[in-house]
Motif scaffolding. Structure first.
Motif, mmCIF file in Angstrom:
data_model
loop_
_atom_site.group_PDB
_atom_site.id
_atom_site.type_symbol
_atom_site.label_atom_id
_atom_site.label_comp_id
_atom_site.label_asym_id
_atom_site.label_seq_id
_atom_site.Cartn_x
_atom_site.Cartn_y
_atom_site.Cartn_z
ATOM 1 N N VAL A 182 0.882 -1.295 0.124
ATOM 2 C CA VAL A 182 0.125 0.055 0.029
ATOM 3 C C VAL A 182 0.851 1.270 0.026
ATOM 4 N N GLN A 187 -0.045 3.605 4.752
ATOM 5 C CA GLN A 187 0.938 3.048 6.255
ATOM 6 C C GLN A 187 1.205 4.170 7.438
ATOM 7 N N LEU A 252 -8.746 0.870 1.946
ATOM 8 C CA LEU A 252 -8.451 0.107 1.069
ATOM 9 C C LEU A 252 -9.336 -0.675 0.122
ATOM 10 N N PRO A 261 -4.007 -7.300 3.244
ATOM 11 C CA PRO A 261 -4.308 -5.994 4.232
ATOM 12 C C PRO A 261 -6.143 -5.861 4.527
ATOM 13 N N LEU A 313 0.886 -5.143 5.697
ATOM 14 C CA LEU A 313 0.755 -4.022 4.672
ATOM 15 C C LEU A 313 2.140 -4.070 3.701
ATOM 16 N N ARG A 314 3.087 -5.355 4.052
ATOM 17 C CA ARG A 314 4.143 -5.453 3.087
ATOM 18 C C ARG A 314 4.087 -6.967 3.071
#
Length: 336
Positions: A182, A187, A252, A261, A313-314
């Motif tokens: 994202v 973040q 999102l 996410p 998020l990663r």
């Protein structure tokens, strides 16, 4: 007849000098085994919080009036100490179960091939947090359940849950460079969510320290604060966390974010709703012990899911640089 492998004197000395290295050289756990070991440590870190709450809610906080022994003359609880002694001593014994779970996680992480030093460090971080909190728990008893030490005891347990959740997530990822899924604004929003959740937990310990459940039937010092005012502040922070979570879910969806996410955020929202219902019901029903215990469990679950949202998020693929061709291919397949 199956022969018994010979254990040489050299092997015995090596096992005594560095038992983790000795086991690692002879055992390679499957990735699923490492994941289960990390998950067991996470589950036990939640269990110890809930059972610690049960000690307080049953008024058994001084069931063992001293530490490290249960009494001045006995290491264990005696029949004369009754129900409260059994509850407090039982919770102390669960610390050994937690240590066993963390130890298994350390051994499994240390034995995984190729070696992942970061996982092992996370396991050892849990070990030292457990040891520190065990000592702090003893201090809590020795100072007669001082509410400030009780609050610190819970916050350190929350730190343990955070490290255990991080280790469990890392067992399901590779060691490649993290790639964000994202944008930077999302973040930053999630970091605000983490900060608000941390404040929510911290204020929750103040609610406990000022509230009626002191942890023992005797007169126990409380924080000199108006309990209802602090409880209302706690509720405001809870609504802020819920609002941030809903805003995150909406954003999102709007940017068509990856499923990871989005799913973690939706799960967090559901956990928050359940926790909110329990919180309001317990507030308006004069804090029945069962609901307070469920609220403590909910607090741990909310904290875990907030961290899972952050970690979602990663993505981290397998680190394949420098590995032989077949090993690299297997690493990529295991993270597919």
């Amino acid at each position: 007849m199956v022969g018994v492998p010979n254990v040489t004197r050299t092997d015995a000395v090596a096992a005594l000098r560095n038992p983790l290295a000795f086991i690692s050289e002879r055992w390679t756990p499957a990735p699923r085994t490492v994941q289960r070991a990390a998950l067991s440590a996470l589950v036990m870190s939640v269990v110890i919080v809930v059972t610690g709450g049960a000690v307080r809610l049953t008024g058994s906080g001084l069931g063992c009036p001293t530490w490290p022994k249960c009494t001045a003359d006995s290491l264990t609880a005696t029949s004369a100490m009754g129900f409260h002694g059994a509850i407090e001593f039982g919770n102390r014994m669960l610390t050994y179960v937690l240590c066993a779970a963390v130890g298994w996680a350390i051994i499994a992480a240390r034995s995984e091939k190729p070696r992942r030093a970061g996982l092992t460090r996370l396991g050892w971080a849990q070990f030292w947090l457990v040891m520190s909190n065990a000592v702090l728990g003893g201090i809590v008893v020795l100072v007669g359940l001082n509410p400030y030490t009780v609050a610190a005891h819970f916050l350190l347990a929350s730190a343990l849950i955070a490290v255990a959740a991080l280790m469990w997530q890392r067992t399901r990822e590779g060691d490649g460079e993290p790639r964000p899924l994202v944008g930077k604004p999302v973040q930053q929003l999630v970091w605000f969510l983490v900060l608000a959740s941390s404040l929510l937990i911290a204020v929750g310990t103040v609610v406990t320290g000022a509230g009626p459940h002191a942890g023992d039937s005797s007169e126990v010092e409380r924080m000199p604060l108006d309990w209802e005012t602090v409880a209302k502040l706690h509720a405001v922070l809870a609504w802020i966390v819920v609002t941030l979570t809903f805003a995150l879910w909406f954003i999102l969806k709007a940017v068509d974010a990856p499923r990871g996410p989005l799913n973690r955020t939706r799960e967090l929202f559901l956990v928050l709703l359940a926790q909110g219902v329990i919180g309001y019901v317990q507030y308006f029903t004069n804090l029945p012990e069962v609901l307070v215990g469920l609220h403590m469990l909910g607090s741990a679950l909310v904290w875990i899911w907030v961290l899972l949202v952050l970690l979602a998020l990663r993505e981290r693929p397998a680190a394949t640089a420098g590995l032989p061709g077949p090993v690299a291919e297997a690493a990529v397949r295991s993270n597919a």
